[in-house]
Write a protein that holds these residues in place. Sequence first.
Motif, mmCIF file in Angstrom:
data_model
loop_
_atom_site.group_PDB
_atom_site.id
_atom_site.type_symbol
_atom_site.label_atom_id
_atom_site.label_comp_id
_atom_site.label_asym_id
_atom_site.label_seq_id
_atom_site.Cartn_x
_atom_site.Cartn_y
_atom_site.Cartn_z
ATOM 1 N N ILE A 14 0.876 -1.183 0.000
ATOM 2 C CA ILE A 14 0.000 0.000 0.000
ATOM 3 C C ILE A 14 0.909 1.228 0.000
ATOM 4 N N THR A 16 2.129 5.385 -0.628
ATOM 5 C CA THR A 16 1.670 6.667 -0.068
ATOM 6 C C THR A 16 0.793 7.438 -1.059
ATOM 7 N N ILE A 19 -2.591 6.161 -0.239
ATOM 8 C CA ILE A 19 -2.982 6.582 1.119
ATOM 9 C C ILE A 19 -3.463 8.038 1.082
ATOM 10 N N CYS A 37 -8.194 10.184 3.288
ATOM 11 C CA CYS A 37 -7.337 9.063 3.657
ATOM 12 C C CYS A 37 -7.731 7.799 2.893
ATOM 13 N N MET A 38 -6.787 7.138 2.270
ATOM 14 C CA MET A 38 -6.984 5.878 1.528
ATOM 15 C C MET A 38 -7.852 6.042 0.278
ATOM 16 N N SER A 46 -12.626 7.211 5.234
ATOM 17 C CA SER A 46 -12.704 8.023 6.461
ATOM 18 C C SER A 46 -14.130 8.088 7.015
ATOM 19 N N ILE A 55 -5.620 -0.497 11.521
ATOM 20 C CA ILE A 55 -5.374 -1.034 10.168
ATOM 21 C C ILE A 55 -4.462 -2.251 10.268
ATOM 22 N N PHE A 61 3.988 -1.804 3.832
ATOM 23 C CA PHE A 61 2.968 -0.747 3.963
ATOM 24 C C PHE A 61 3.651 0.627 3.979
ATOM 25 N N GLY A 62 3.090 1.566 3.212
ATOM 26 C CA GLY A 62 3.606 2.943 3.219
ATOM 27 C C GLY A 62 4.777 3.171 2.287
ATOM 28 N N ALA A 70 0.854 11.175 4.718
ATOM 29 C CA ALA A 70 0.248 9.833 4.713
ATOM 30 C C ALA A 70 -0.082 9.355 6.132
ATOM 31 N N ILE A 74 -3.902 9.189 8.097
ATOM 32 C CA ILE A 74 -4.401 7.982 8.772
ATOM 33 C C ILE A 74 -4.711 8.285 10.237
#
Lengths: 164, 420
Positions: A14, A16, A19, A37-38, A46, A55, A61-62, A70, A74
């Motif tokens: 996933i 940024t 994100i 977000c996302m 959100s 999460i 991730f990230g 990012a 979150i």
Amino acid sequence: MIIEGRVWKFLDNIDTDVIIPAKYLNTSDIKILAKHCMEGIKPGFSELISEGDIILAGRNFGCGSSREHAPLAIKGAGIRAIVAKSFSRIFYRNAFNIGLPLIESEQIVETTDEGDIIKIYFDDAKIINITKNLIFKIQPLPQFMMTLIADGGLIPHLLKRGKW
Amino acid sequence: MGLTITEKILAEHAGLDKVTPGQLIKVRVDLALANDITAPLAISAFHKAGGKRVFDKEKVALILDHFTPNKDIPSAIQCQKVRKFALEQGIPHFYDVGEVGIEHVLLPEEGLVLPGDLVIGADSHTCTYGALGAFSTGVGSTDLGAVMLTGKIWLRVPETIKIIYKGRLPKWVSGKDLILYTIGNLGVDGANYKAIEFSGKAVEELSMDGRFTMANMAIEAGAKNGIFIPDSKTEDYVKERARREYKIYRSDLDANYFLIKEYDISSLEPQVALPHSPGNVRGISEIGEIKIDQVVIGSCTNGRLGDLEVAANILKGNRVKKGVRLIVIPGSQKVYYNAIKTGIIETFLEAGAAISTPTCGPCLGGHMGVLGPGERAVSTTNRNFVGRMGHKDSEVYLASPAVAAASALLGKIASPEELE
């Protein structure tokens, strides 16, 4: 420190950009960032989540850019912790620096489903899946990271301790 | 046991004789940089931490390159915040429109980054400076704010993956192809938390521009830094730019590596990263016919003079295929100027390209070439995540300037060989 919340699951890598897409990087306003977000992978995320949710994600991730927007998006959306199989290194630093704790664990991510309630015991280095009644041991966070989180991130930490 | 170049630079900056992978160290920083997206948050962090003056104004660089010239009002406000801070602090290395280039093209060109330096940047592609034999890595804004205040940062000493590129570079194979191939092979987290040391005959053959391209994309394999051992090309590059002392480090023969990989690249073909990952890499002959709407040549990855020159040589005397939009973005004012002087810009204009002032622009879907739904671009940039260049249903294919130019002429992803 203990964090309890409902789980939202995401897959590997996933980045940024999903994100918080770059079109929102013309601001540092946390409320705006949180709202989107996302958005690149789960539009409306959100709106779906509640304060305190957690999460769970796969590997890396990230990954991608260094945008602190990012983890801020979150955290601003109400997520209190992220558990993933692994994190990209810049995201890892950024999250702790802004007071968002991360846990690396393959096992929990494999066995937990979206919607499960989990409880993270940072001091005792364990996670309980309340929904499935399962207990997992986790790698304890280094003391430095625990202090950072307890202080609320790097800046409050610097203010409180006066140095590193 | 000897040390790698990365370990030597880290040890020197930590004031230690040696360091070992996994060790947490506190190091002094030779240059801290941020851009118009990351600096506003870093400045807030600096002030919140009680900051009054930056640790050393000569060692901070602020570069307004991402959404400039201001693409909208919020971007203009972000730039105002950085401009005000730079003025208040009297920061000499502040780059605004008219002087600005894309940070990782500009700073080495200005001689602000030199071999042996330790550079921390609030931008993930800060790893670019490894091409000069410097340790450089990206961080977020809060880290950068703390560096601007203290001049120091904590780091975990990374393990090093050494990659040896054997064989001679085939005709249309560039630094971009080598790094795409490497990311495809290692995976997008294959070097997470680690250093990548690029070595071997093939990379010695590369120009500095090609080496910057490779170090730039080390982050796309998750790496903390990518680094080259300086040689005569490095020294030629820095000696006309350096205005202070620098130090050349080399890995010891008995240095310890986490992993050593050898790639024989003598029969490698141009590489393309398909959507939506820089690790989704194929040889160009394997991808079939993919029609395109836009081509972007530029960015911190491939916006240097050598990159533009390769593309211009392919475009010379030809017109971009009807229906394809070619956007060329020189990486700095100097690159732009030299591209004008050498006739490269004229070639682009004659071919039907749009030329932009230096900016990160479309690379991250900012401006100057944002994609609509269903549109496809071939781009010399570094990321092709979902929505990276615009709409979430658009697609980005990453390739070299040579492939980008050939694709612009043929209207589909193509090797320059198809034009021969």
